[in-house]
Design a protein around this motif. Structure first.
Motif, mmCIF file in Angstrom:
data_model
loop_
_atom_site.group_PDB
_atom_site.id
_atom_site.type_symbol
_atom_site.label_atom_id
_atom_site.label_comp_id
_atom_site.label_asym_id
_atom_site.label_seq_id
_atom_site.Cartn_x
_atom_site.Cartn_y
_atom_site.Cartn_z
ATOM 1 N N PHE A 17 -4.594 20.850 7.764
ATOM 2 C CA PHE A 17 -5.514 20.843 8.551
ATOM 3 C C PHE A 17 -5.787 19.831 9.756
ATOM 4 O O PHE A 17 -6.284 20.299 11.001
ATOM 5 C CB PHE A 17 -7.112 21.817 8.148
ATOM 6 C CG PHE A 17 -6.851 22.953 7.687
ATOM 7 C CD1 PHE A 17 -7.565 24.090 8.315
ATOM 8 C CD2 PHE A 17 -6.052 23.790 6.405
ATOM 9 C CE1 PHE A 17 -7.117 25.061 8.321
ATOM 10 C CE2 PHE A 17 -5.651 24.805 6.683
ATOM 11 C CZ PHE A 17 -6.842 25.525 6.638
ATOM 12 N N GLY A 18 -5.859 18.572 9.238
ATOM 13 C CA GLY A 18 -6.386 17.513 10.926
ATOM 14 C C GLY A 18 -4.781 17.555 11.243
ATOM 15 O O GLY A 18 -5.430 16.921 12.338
ATOM 16 N N GLY A 19 -4.234 17.864 10.819
ATOM 17 C CA GLY A 19 -2.827 17.667 12.179
ATOM 18 C C GLY A 19 -3.024 18.668 12.897
ATOM 19 O O GLY A 19 -2.245 18.073 14.276
ATOM 20 N N ALA A 20 -3.230 19.856 12.993
ATOM 21 C CA ALA A 20 -2.948 20.881 13.442
ATOM 22 C C ALA A 20 -4.334 21.014 13.973
ATOM 23 O O ALA A 20 -4.081 20.818 15.921
ATOM 24 C CB ALA A 20 -3.815 22.302 12.948
ATOM 25 N N ALA A 68 8.196 16.496 11.460
ATOM 26 C CA ALA A 68 7.315 17.666 11.133
ATOM 27 C C ALA A 68 6.798 18.127 12.999
ATOM 28 O O ALA A 68 6.866 19.084 13.377
ATOM 29 C CB ALA A 68 6.729 17.922 10.073
ATOM 30 N N ALA A 69 6.094 16.733 13.050
ATOM 31 C CA ALA A 69 5.025 17.015 15.077
ATOM 32 C C ALA A 69 6.128 17.793 15.857
ATOM 33 O O ALA A 69 5.427 18.490 16.640
ATOM 34 C CB ALA A 69 4.458 16.230 14.603
ATOM 35 N N ILE A 70 6.706 17.163 15.860
ATOM 36 C CA ILE A 70 7.467 17.059 16.999
ATOM 37 C C ILE A 70 8.411 19.069 16.763
ATOM 38 O O ILE A 70 8.622 19.920 17.904
ATOM 39 C CB ILE A 70 8.695 16.299 17.038
ATOM 40 C CG1 ILE A 70 8.512 14.788 17.511
ATOM 41 C CG2 ILE A 70 10.049 16.694 18.631
ATOM 42 C CD1 ILE A 70 9.529 13.751 17.225
ATOM 43 N N ASN A 71 8.823 19.033 16.374
ATOM 44 C CA ASN A 71 9.446 21.101 15.781
ATOM 45 C C ASN A 71 8.205 21.335 15.913
ATOM 46 O O ASN A 71 8.670 22.787 16.771
ATOM 47 C CB ASN A 71 10.013 20.394 13.910
ATOM 48 C CG ASN A 71 10.587 20.126 13.977
ATOM 49 O OD1 ASN A 71 12.045 19.632 14.949
ATOM 50 N ND2 ASN A 71 11.324 19.514 12.788
ATOM 51 N N LEU A 104 -1.042 26.593 12.971
ATOM 52 C CA LEU A 104 -0.347 25.696 13.032
ATOM 53 C C LEU A 104 -0.210 25.063 12.303
ATOM 54 O O LEU A 104 0.745 23.927 11.351
ATOM 55 C CB LEU A 104 -1.194 24.801 13.656
ATOM 56 C CG LEU A 104 -0.358 25.714 15.711
ATOM 57 C CD1 LEU A 104 -1.730 24.399 16.560
ATOM 58 C CD2 LEU A 104 0.681 25.016 15.956
ATOM 59 N N ALA A 105 -1.076 24.736 10.508
ATOM 60 C CA ALA A 105 -1.321 24.190 9.754
ATOM 61 C C ALA A 105 -0.010 24.690 8.526
ATOM 62 O O ALA A 105 -0.176 24.146 7.228
ATOM 63 C CB ALA A 105 -3.444 24.722 9.134
ATOM 64 N N TRP A 106 -0.298 26.120 8.671
ATOM 65 C CA TRP A 106 0.569 26.446 7.886
ATOM 66 C C TRP A 106 1.721 26.303 7.948
ATOM 67 O O TRP A 106 2.899 26.017 7.056
ATOM 68 C CB TRP A 106 0.592 28.451 8.247
ATOM 69 C CG TRP A 106 1.695 29.025 6.992
ATOM 70 C CD1 TRP A 106 1.593 29.021 5.681
ATOM 71 C CD2 TRP A 106 2.549 30.050 8.189
ATOM 72 N NE1 TRP A 106 2.788 29.951 5.391
ATOM 73 C CE2 TRP A 106 3.248 30.290 7.166
ATOM 74 C CE3 TRP A 106 2.827 30.209 8.975
ATOM 75 C CZ2 TRP A 106 4.692 31.279 6.653
ATOM 76 C CZ3 TRP A 106 3.902 31.024 9.504
ATOM 77 C CH2 TRP A 106 4.794 31.738 8.055
ATOM 78 N N VAL A 107 1.994 26.352 9.286
ATOM 79 C CA VAL A 107 3.795 26.055 9.546
ATOM 80 C C VAL A 107 3.619 24.652 8.814
ATOM 81 O O VAL A 107 5.072 24.174 8.467
ATOM 82 C CB VAL A 107 3.554 25.976 11.533
ATOM 83 C CG1 VAL A 107 5.223 25.295 11.799
ATOM 84 C CG2 VAL A 107 3.374 27.200 11.948
ATOM 85 N N LEU A 108 2.223 23.442 9.619
ATOM 86 C CA LEU A 108 2.679 22.192 8.812
ATOM 87 C C LEU A 108 2.898 22.109 7.824
ATOM 88 O O LEU A 108 4.125 21.244 7.071
ATOM 89 C CB LEU A 108 1.316 21.664 9.115
ATOM 90 C CG LEU A 108 1.582 20.801 11.064
ATOM 91 C CD1 LEU A 108 0.121 20.201 11.006
ATOM 92 C CD2 LEU A 108 2.210 20.265 12.079
ATOM 93 N N GLY A 109 2.582 22.841 6.448
ATOM 94 C CA GLY A 109 2.193 22.917 5.393
ATOM 95 C C GLY A 109 4.354 23.722 5.044
ATOM 96 O O GLY A 109 4.877 22.308 4.258
#
Length: 222
Positions: free
Chosen positions: A144-147, A193-196, A128-133
């Motif tokens: 990482f915090g977002g995940a 990005a979070a919605i995606n 998840l952190a990788w995708v957010l990046g």
């Protein structure tokens, strides 16, 4: 789907009805699993903080101590429960024995459960952190915090079915708390990005469910 994961009450009930496991023992096992889940999530998020910090070995030392904390606590489980059992009435002592029975009996079993939990959540949070990046969330700690925020949002008292709205909000809040820019334009991009990411998770779950149904229809080989 339900607030505070109340749907998980079916676990101890199922264990009692199908496997004759006492309710207190099954509930204890469920509590241990969820505490290990929470610890693993926090450890995964802490890894993001350590990677993004400049404190070097001291940060890694603190993170390692936190990572190994469950093993240290398990080592003192028996004397603590024994001391507590001696101070409780007989009826409560019986309940305490059932609770203890729901916890892995030996260090090897507990270490195995702990290790699998850490690996499971580490893989999920890292992905998840990788995708957010990839979607532009920065710095690394914010990913990482977002995940972590997204996963922790599922224990909110009130949330929409499937985490619609609350899961992306958790990602956004977690990323900002871990260092993502907080101005309006940046938060708007972060929310997108979070919605995606949430849509990706929902789509993956649907595809996995569909595949499992299709595979269940296939004739079994003898």
């Amino acid at each position: 789907m339900l607030p505070f994961r109340t749907g998980e009450t079916s676990f101890p009930l199922l264990m009692r009805s199908q496997f004759a496991v006492p309710l207190a023992r099954a509930t204890s096992a469920l509590l241990v699993m969820r505490l290990l889940d929470l610890h693993a999530l926090c450890a995964a998020a802490g890894l993001g903080l350590v990677l993004g910090t400049e404190h070097g070995w001291s940060a890694w030392l603190l993170w390692t101590a936190f990572l190994l904390a469950p093993l240290l606590l398990f080592a003192v489980k028996r004397p603590l429960l024994k001391r507590l059992n001696g101070r409780l009435p007989e009826r409560l002592g019986g309940i305490l024995e059932e609770i203890e029975a729901g916890i892995p009996a030996d260090t090897t079993g507990f270490a195995r459960a702990w290790a699998f939990t850490v690996v499971n959540w580490a893989v999920k949070v890292l992905v998840l952190a990788w995708v957010l990046g990839l979607l532009g969330v920065a710095p690394l700690g914010a990913s990482f915090g977002g995940a972590l925020g997204g996963e922790l949002s599922s224990v909110l008292p009130l949330h929409a079915p499937g985490g619609v709205g609350t899961y992306p909000a958790g990602i956004t809040a977690g990323a900002v708390a871990f260092g993502a820019p907080g101005h309006r334009a940046a938060v708007a991009a972060l929310a997108e990005a979070a919605i995606n990411v949430h849509l990706l998770i929902v789509a993956s779950a649907c595809v996995g469910t569909a595949l499992s149904i299709v595979l269940s229809w296939l004739p079994k080989r003898r």
